[in-house]
Write an enzyme that holds these catalytic residues in place. Structure first.
Site, PDB file in Angstrom:
ATOM      1  N   CYS A 139      -3.724   6.417   1.074  1.00  0.00           N
ATOM      2  CA  CYS A 139      -3.625   5.258   0.189  1.00  0.00           C
ATOM      3  C   CYS A 139      -3.544   5.658  -1.281  1.00  0.00           C
ATOM      4  O   CYS A 139      -3.854   4.845  -2.173  1.00  0.00           O
ATOM      5  CB  CYS A 139      -4.800   4.301   0.419  1.00  0.00           C
ATOM      6  SG  CYS A 139      -4.829   3.641   2.099  1.00  0.00           S
TER       7      CYS A 139
ATOM      8  N   GLY B  76       0.801  -1.210   0.000  1.00  0.00           N
ATOM      9  CA  GLY B  76       0.000   0.000   0.000  1.00  0.00           C
ATOM     10  C   GLY B  76       0.837   1.264   0.000  1.00  0.00           C
ATOM     11  O   GLY B  76       2.052   1.237  -0.211  1.00  0.00           O
TER      12      GLY B  76
ATOM     13  N   ILE C  48      -6.533  -1.244   4.771  1.00  0.00           N
ATOM     14  CA  ILE C  48      -5.911  -2.563   4.845  1.00  0.00           C
ATOM     15  C   ILE C  48      -4.508  -2.471   4.259  1.00  0.00           C
ATOM     16  O   ILE C  48      -4.317  -1.913   3.172  1.00  0.00           O
ATOM     17  CB  ILE C  48      -6.723  -3.614   4.057  1.00  0.00           C
ATOM     18  CG1 ILE C  48      -8.125  -3.769   4.660  1.00  0.00           C
ATOM     19  CG2 ILE C  48      -5.998  -4.964   4.030  1.00  0.00           C
ATOM     20  CD1 ILE C  48      -9.037  -4.667   3.841  1.00  0.00           C
TER      21      ILE C  48
ATOM     22  N   TYR D 102      -2.538   7.111   7.708  1.00  0.00           N
ATOM     23  CA  TYR D 102      -2.419   7.795   8.997  1.00  0.00           C
ATOM     24  C   TYR D 102      -2.864   6.859  10.098  1.00  0.00           C
ATOM     25  O   TYR D 102      -3.832   6.102   9.942  1.00  0.00           O
ATOM     26  CB  TYR D 102      -3.308   9.045   9.017  1.00  0.00           C
ATOM     27  CG  TYR D 102      -3.520   9.606  10.407  1.00  0.00           C
ATOM     28  CD1 TYR D 102      -2.536  10.374  11.027  1.00  0.00           C
ATOM     29  CD2 TYR D 102      -4.707   9.358  11.111  1.00  0.00           C
ATOM     30  CE1 TYR D 102      -2.729  10.876  12.317  1.00  0.00           C
ATOM     31  CE2 TYR D 102      -4.904   9.867  12.395  1.00  0.00           C
ATOM     32  CZ  TYR D 102      -3.907  10.617  12.987  1.00  0.00           C
ATOM     33  OH  TYR D 102      -4.091  11.102  14.262  1.00  0.00           O
TER      34      TYR D 102
END
Length: 238
Positions: free
Chosen positions: A196, A92, A166, A96
Site C-alpha cells: 500500500c 490504493g 482495504i 499481496y
C-alpha cells in the site's frame, strides 16, 4: 467485545433502509484465480445495479499474487517476477493476496444504505476491528495510512504492523473489491512490494501475533460482526 463508541453509532447508518433483503454470504472452498474473481464481481455488480441480483459478500483465498491499484507507483513493485502482477481498478496501491489470507469482496448497494464513501470505508474498518477484537487483537485506524494496524511495542517505540488492507471501487453506488485480513499467510511474500505504498512499518497476521485459528473460525466471527455493522446475511440455497 469492545464497548460501543460514537464511531460505531455512525456505522449504524450503513444498515439497509429495507432490512427484508439480506446480503448473500458466500464462501469459496477452493482458491480463486484473480481474473476470475474480477469477472465474477463485474457481473454481480451489474446485476445489483440493474436490480436483478442481491448484494453479496464473497469470501475467497487467492493463489500468491500482487495487485496494483489505481494509485500504485512502479517503484513499489520490488520483485516483479516473484508472483503474477495484476492491474486492478480498485483504489490504493500494491497489495499481496495469497493462501492464509481471507479476502472479502464486498458488493453492496449504497443506494439502499447511504451514499457516503467515507462512512462506507469507516464501516469496513469497524467490521475488521470488531472481527480482530473477537480474537483479542486490538486493531486501530490511522488517519494518514490505509488499512488496520496493530501496535508492536516489543519491536520498538511506536512500532506498528499492518494486519488488514482495504481497497474499494464504486460504480453507480454499488461497491466492489473490498478487504483482506491476514490469518496465517507467508509474511515474506509481502517483501516483493511496498504494501500500500507505506514504508517504515511491517506486516503481521493473527498467527504472527500468537492467535492460531482456522479460516472457518475467522469466517464465523466476520459474519457476526458484518451483521452488526451492515445488516442481515443469508447463505444462498438455504
Amino acid at each position: 467485545m469492545t464497548p460501543i463508541t460514537l464511531r460505531d453509532n455512525l456505522t449504524a447508518s450503513m444498515l439497509p433502509k429495507d432490512s427484508s433483503l439480506p446480503v448473500e454470504w458466500v464462501i469459496e472452498d477452493a482458491p480463486v484465480d484473480y481474473p476470475d474473481a474480477v469477472a465474477e464481481m463485474e457481473a454481480r455488480v451489474a446485476g445489483i445495479a440493474a436490480g436483478t441480483a442481491a448484494e453479496r459478500i464473497w469470501l475467497v483465498e487467492h493463489p500468491p499474487l500482487y495487485t496494483a491499484g489505481t494509485s500504485a507507483h512502479e517503484e513499489d513493485l520490488i520483485a516483479p517476477d516473484r508472483f503474477p502482477v495484476f492491474q486492478t481498478g480498485r483504489g490504493g496501491q500494491y497489495t499481496y493476496h495469497g493462501p492464509g489470507q481471507r479476502v472479502a469482496y464486498v458488493m453492496l448497494d449504497l443506494n439502499r444504505r447511504r451514499q457516503d464513501l467515507r462512512l462506507f470505508v469507516a464501516s469496513l474498518e469497524q467490521w475488521i476491528i470488531r472481527t480482530l477484537d473477537g480474537f483479542n487483537v486490538r486493531g486501530e485506524r490511522r488517519d494518514d495510512r490505509v488499512g488496520v494496524w496493530v501496535r508492536r511495542p516489543e519491536k520498538g517505540f511506536e512500532a506498528e504492523d499492518k494486519i488488514a488492507a482495504i481497497g474499494i471501487r464504486v460504480r453507480r453506488w454499488v461497491t466492489f473489491h473490498g478487504i483482506s485480513i491476514n490469518i496465517e499467510p507467508s509474511l515474506d511474500h509481502f517483501d516483493g512490494i511496498v504494501p500500500c505504498g507505506v514504508k517504515g512499518h511491517g506486516v503481521t497476521s493473527l498467527a504472527d501475533l500468537g492467535r492460531i485459528v482456522t479460516m472457518p473460525e475467522v469466517d464465523a466471527v466476520m459474519r457476526r460482526e458484518f451483521e452488526a455493522v451492515f445488516g442481515k446475511t443469508s447463505i444462498p440455497g438455504r
